[in-house]
Design an enzyme around this catalytic site. Sequence first.
Site, PDB file in Angstrom:
ATOM      1  N   CYS A  82      15.157   3.287  34.565  1.00 46.89           N
ATOM      2  CA  CYS A  82      14.215   4.140  33.838  1.00 46.89           C
ATOM      3  C   CYS A  82      12.907   3.405  33.588  1.00 46.89           C
ATOM      4  O   CYS A  82      12.898   2.271  33.108  1.00 46.89           O
ATOM      5  CB  CYS A  82      14.845   4.566  32.511  1.00 46.89           C
ATOM      6  SG  CYS A  82      13.719   5.461  31.422  1.00 46.89           S
ATOM      7  N   CYS A 122      17.700   0.678  30.062  1.00 52.76           N
ATOM      8  CA  CYS A 122      18.390   1.178  31.259  1.00 52.76           C
ATOM      9  C   CYS A 122      17.554   0.782  32.489  1.00 52.76           C
ATOM     10  O   CYS A 122      16.359   1.073  32.551  1.00 52.76           O
ATOM     11  CB  CYS A 122      18.550   2.695  31.190  1.00 52.76           C
ATOM     12  SG  CYS A 122      19.493   3.239  29.738  1.00 52.76           S
ATOM     13  N   CYS A 169       8.743  18.784  27.168  1.00 57.18           N
ATOM     14  CA  CYS A 169       9.530  17.544  27.132  1.00 57.18           C
ATOM     15  C   CYS A 169       8.739  16.552  26.275  1.00 57.18           C
ATOM     16  O   CYS A 169       7.596  16.222  26.597  1.00 57.18           O
ATOM     17  CB  CYS A 169       9.706  17.039  28.564  1.00 57.18           C
ATOM     18  SG  CYS A 169      10.573  15.467  28.681  1.00 57.18           S
ATOM     19  N   CYS A 212      10.941   2.261  24.690  1.00 55.02           N
ATOM     20  CA  CYS A 212      12.363   2.514  24.440  1.00 55.02           C
ATOM     21  C   CYS A 212      13.083   1.185  24.449  1.00 55.02           C
ATOM     22  O   CYS A 212      12.759   0.296  25.240  1.00 55.02           O
ATOM     23  CB  CYS A 212      12.943   3.433  25.517  1.00 55.02           C
ATOM     24  SG  CYS A 212      14.680   3.883  25.231  1.00 55.02           S
ATOM     25  N   CYS A 220      11.760  13.071  35.166  1.00 50.79           N
ATOM     26  CA  CYS A 220      12.669  12.323  34.311  1.00 50.79           C
ATOM     27  C   CYS A 220      12.602  10.839  34.572  1.00 50.79           C
ATOM     28  O   CYS A 220      12.704  10.400  35.705  1.00 50.79           O
ATOM     29  CB  CYS A 220      14.116  12.718  34.574  1.00 50.79           C
ATOM     30  SG  CYS A 220      14.404  14.438  34.410  1.00 50.79           S
ATOM     31  N   GLU A 226       3.698   9.967  26.195  1.00 51.63           N
ATOM     32  CA  GLU A 226       3.440  11.095  27.083  1.00 51.63           C
ATOM     33  C   GLU A 226       4.356  12.270  26.754  1.00 51.63           C
ATOM     34  O   GLU A 226       5.469  12.083  26.263  1.00 51.63           O
ATOM     35  CB  GLU A 226       3.672  10.662  28.539  1.00 51.63           C
ATOM     36  CG  GLU A 226       2.720   9.552  28.961  1.00 51.63           C
ATOM     37  CD  GLU A 226       2.890   9.099  30.400  1.00 51.63           C
ATOM     38  OE1 GLU A 226       1.883   8.719  31.004  1.00 51.63           O
ATOM     39  OE2 GLU A 226       4.016   9.102  30.924  1.00 51.63           O
ATOM     40  N   SER A 269      23.604  11.148  28.376  1.00 49.85           N
ATOM     41  CA  SER A 269      23.268  10.485  29.633  1.00 49.85           C
ATOM     42  C   SER A 269      24.424   9.566  30.010  1.00 49.85           C
ATOM     43  O   SER A 269      24.509   8.437  29.546  1.00 49.85           O
ATOM     44  CB  SER A 269      21.975   9.678  29.470  1.00 49.85           C
ATOM     45  OG  SER A 269      20.897  10.554  29.251  1.00 49.85           O
ATOM     46  N   LEU A 270      25.315  10.066  30.853  1.00 49.71           N
ATOM     47  CA  LEU A 270      26.537   9.301  31.159  1.00 49.71           C
ATOM     48  C   LEU A 270      26.310   8.387  32.368  1.00 49.71           C
ATOM     49  O   LEU A 270      26.478   7.182  32.282  1.00 49.71           O
ATOM     50  CB  LEU A 270      27.702  10.266  31.407  1.00 49.71           C
ATOM     51  CG  LEU A 270      29.067   9.600  31.456  1.00 49.71           C
ATOM     52  CD1 LEU A 270      29.474   9.063  30.088  1.00 49.71           C
ATOM     53  CD2 LEU A 270      30.135  10.558  31.970  1.00 49.71           C
ATOM     54  N   HIS A 271      25.984   8.963  33.492  1.00 54.22           N
ATOM     55  CA  HIS A 271      25.577   8.244  34.712  1.00 54.22           C
ATOM     56  C   HIS A 271      26.672   7.448  35.423  1.00 54.22           C
ATOM     57  O   HIS A 271      26.466   6.998  36.552  1.00 54.22           O
ATOM     58  CB  HIS A 271      24.366   7.322  34.477  1.00 54.22           C
ATOM     59  CG  HIS A 271      23.199   7.993  33.818  1.00 54.22           C
ATOM     60  ND1 HIS A 271      22.850   9.302  34.075  1.00 54.22           N
ATOM     61  CD2 HIS A 271      22.305   7.548  32.894  1.00 54.22           C
ATOM     62  CE1 HIS A 271      21.780   9.626  33.346  1.00 54.22           C
ATOM     63  NE2 HIS A 271      21.430   8.590  32.619  1.00 54.22           N
ATOM     64  N   ASN A 282      14.698   9.571  40.291  1.00 58.19           N
ATOM     65  CA  ASN A 282      13.273   9.439  40.585  1.00 58.19           C
ATOM     66  C   ASN A 282      13.006   7.944  40.614  1.00 58.19           C
ATOM     67  O   ASN A 282      12.990   7.312  39.560  1.00 58.19           O
ATOM     68  CB  ASN A 282      12.428  10.049  39.462  1.00 58.19           C
ATOM     69  CG  ASN A 282      12.517  11.557  39.463  1.00 58.19           C
ATOM     70  OD1 ASN A 282      12.306  12.189  40.485  1.00 58.19           O
ATOM     71  ND2 ASN A 282      12.839  12.120  38.322  1.00 58.19           N
ATOM     72  N   GLY A 333      11.732   7.247  24.947  1.00 62.80           N
ATOM     73  CA  GLY A 333      12.462   6.861  23.745  1.00 62.80           C
ATOM     74  C   GLY A 333      13.883   7.362  23.676  1.00 62.80           C
ATOM     75  O   GLY A 333      14.305   8.236  24.435  1.00 62.80           O
ATOM     76  N   GLU A 334      14.641   6.769  22.763  1.00 60.86           N
ATOM     77  CA  GLU A 334      16.012   7.186  22.495  1.00 60.86           C
ATOM     78  C   GLU A 334      16.005   7.921  21.142  1.00 60.86           C
ATOM     79  O   GLU A 334      15.875   7.295  20.084  1.00 60.86           O
ATOM     80  CB  GLU A 334      16.923   5.943  22.443  1.00 60.86           C
ATOM     81  CG  GLU A 334      18.305   6.180  21.872  1.00 60.86           C
ATOM     82  CD  GLU A 334      19.077   7.350  22.497  1.00 60.86           C
ATOM     83  OE1 GLU A 334      19.050   7.513  23.733  1.00 60.86           O
ATOM     84  OE2 GLU A 334      19.683   8.117  21.726  1.00 60.86           O
ATOM     85  N   SER A 348      18.689  14.453  23.834  1.00 59.53           N
ATOM     86  CA  SER A 348      19.382  13.679  24.866  1.00 59.53           C
ATOM     87  C   SER A 348      19.591  12.250  24.374  1.00 59.53           C
ATOM     88  O   SER A 348      18.691  11.654  23.790  1.00 59.53           O
ATOM     89  CB  SER A 348      18.515  13.685  26.131  1.00 59.53           C
ATOM     90  OG  SER A 348      19.159  13.018  27.186  1.00 59.53           O
TER      91      SER A 348
HETATM   92  N1  SAH Z   1      16.952   8.084  25.914  1.00 58.82           N
HETATM   93  C1  SAH Z   1      17.422   9.423  26.111  1.00 58.82           C
HETATM   94  C2  SAH Z   1      16.341  10.432  26.406  1.00 58.82           C
HETATM   95  C3  SAH Z   1      15.251  10.073  27.378  1.00 58.82           C
HETATM   96  S1  SAH Z   1      15.589  10.066  29.096  1.00 58.82           S
HETATM   97  C4  SAH Z   1      18.449   9.430  27.224  1.00 58.82           C
HETATM   98  O1  SAH Z   1      18.522   8.475  27.980  1.00 58.82           O
HETATM   99  O2  SAH Z   1      19.214  10.376  27.309  1.00 58.82           O
HETATM  100  C5  SAH Z   1      15.985  11.686  29.582  1.00 58.82           C
HETATM  101  C6  SAH Z   1      16.856  11.724  30.840  1.00 58.82           C
HETATM  102  O3  SAH Z   1      16.170  11.190  31.994  1.00 58.82           O
HETATM  103  C7  SAH Z   1      18.117  10.873  30.677  1.00 58.82           C
HETATM  104  O4  SAH Z   1      19.230  11.562  31.136  1.00 58.82           O
HETATM  105  C8  SAH Z   1      17.791   9.680  31.556  1.00 58.82           C
HETATM  106  O5  SAH Z   1      18.931   9.013  31.961  1.00 58.82           O
HETATM  107  C9  SAH Z   1      17.041  10.329  32.695  1.00 58.82           C
HETATM  108  N2  SAH Z   1      16.318   9.357  33.532  1.00 58.82           N
HETATM  109  C10 SAH Z   1      15.811   8.163  33.162  1.00 58.82           C
HETATM  110  N3  SAH Z   1      15.264   7.526  34.210  1.00 58.82           N
HETATM  111  C11 SAH Z   1      15.423   8.339  35.286  1.00 58.82           C
HETATM  112  C12 SAH Z   1      15.035   8.242  36.654  1.00 58.82           C
HETATM  113  N4  SAH Z   1      14.393   7.180  37.111  1.00 58.82           N
HETATM  114  N5  SAH Z   1      15.364   9.263  37.470  1.00 58.82           N
HETATM  115  C13 SAH Z   1      16.003  10.359  36.992  1.00 58.82           C
HETATM  116  N6  SAH Z   1      16.366  10.509  35.715  1.00 58.82           N
HETATM  117  C14 SAH Z   1      16.086   9.506  34.855  1.00 58.82           C
END
Ligand code: SAH
Length: 385
Positions: free
Chosen positions: A145, A142, A131, A138, A373, A112, A250-252, A330, A193-194, A227
């Site tokens: 996601c 995580c 995007c 992927c 996202c 997508e 993407s630190l989180h 989300n 994807g990463e 990213s």
């Molecule tokens: N794999 C890469 C790029 C794809 S995700 C990465 O993780 O950076 C792009 C962004 O969306 C990342 O920052 C990811 O952590 C975030 N993301 C993934 N799942 C999400 C969710 N359920 N709610 C909000 N952001 C999310």
Amino acid sequence: MSSTTGPIDLTGELVASRRRPPTHWMDLTPEQRVESIIGLGLPAYRARQVSYQWFGRLDPVPANWTDLPAASRQQVSEAFFPTLLTPIRQQTADTGLTTKTAWRAFDGAVIESVIMRYPQGPDSPGRTTVCISSQAGCGMACPFCATGQGGLQRNLSAGEITWQVHDAARRLAAGELPGGPGRVNNIVFMGMGEPMANYNAVLAAARQVHAAAPDGLGIGARGLTVSTVGMVPRMRQLADEDLPVTLALSLHAPDDELRDELVPLNRHFNVDAVLDAAWYYASRSKRRVSIEYILIKDINDQAGRADLLARRLKARGDWGWFHVNLIPLNPTPGSKWTASRPKDERAFVQHLERAGVPVTVRDTRGREIDGACGQLAARTGAVAR
Ligand code: SAH
């Protein structure tokens, strides 16, 4: 905390070599295009004409390329312009300003991409961000996601990645999207994807999207954002390329205990390692790195974590090398997690601001079409044919 996802899968390159998409003009460098045209028995200058039609005029139908003889159009079309992605579903949201497209690839893989338009305002010119996906599925697992839940299918080719941008540029130029004619200003590798696990194809696509016509789509490097979950060797490699794209990390979580759960790759490259690599990227590229931080209720949104985040960022220098982008979670279907309470989000922002950390909260487009996202997860069975 228990994660419902499988182990990390770093085999993108291997998987891709098993089932290769057909080669397209967008899989070739400008030099390879000239060689290939000569290989067809055509004069070298035809390569420039073909590129001009494809990238400059955005005309996807070789039969229309009247500066080529009809027989050559046919030959070029068969040799270099296979259909890489077929749209199978399109959805719009945000009064038409967000459009999500599901695509089917040659092998049935579904990916997508999302087009987001930001209308002209008193102090902002109209802008459009696309995007895009870099892999089908992927392998990073995580747990919050949607894409991460399904595992990795395969890497996309440079052609398949660029196809998503080319198609968006074409539809915008043709005025096919609500909001009237326009152009692509920003590309974010934040779809499925990463990107760093498919480094070569992502870099080839980024170079091509950036190259001026007729070799590419002429989108400024500053408009490109890659990213990553923190594949440290690739972040450093990217820093040493001559392509100053924006890097998003993407630190989180600011601590390894929690980040090990939220981003399983942290067990290989921990918070210190990824922040060092992000800092290296910023110092080499002179570009501010975007630190992505999803806010998940009662999981990573405590004010104490905001303080720790600020300390760890500032420990590497205070010269504006980073910017924190908070993303309200989300929730994905069946997720036990949800977005933070407004008061906790406010407190998190305040703690960062008080520490002098530049911070924004991301607006979440496309929620109602699962286009926000982390929600991109094409379920083949669920899509219309
Ligand atoms: N794999 C890469 C790029 C794809 S995700 C990465 O993780 O950076 C792009 C962004 O969306 C990342 O920052 C990811 O952590 C975030 N993301 C993934 N799942 C999400 C969710 N359920 N709610 C909000 N952001 C999310």
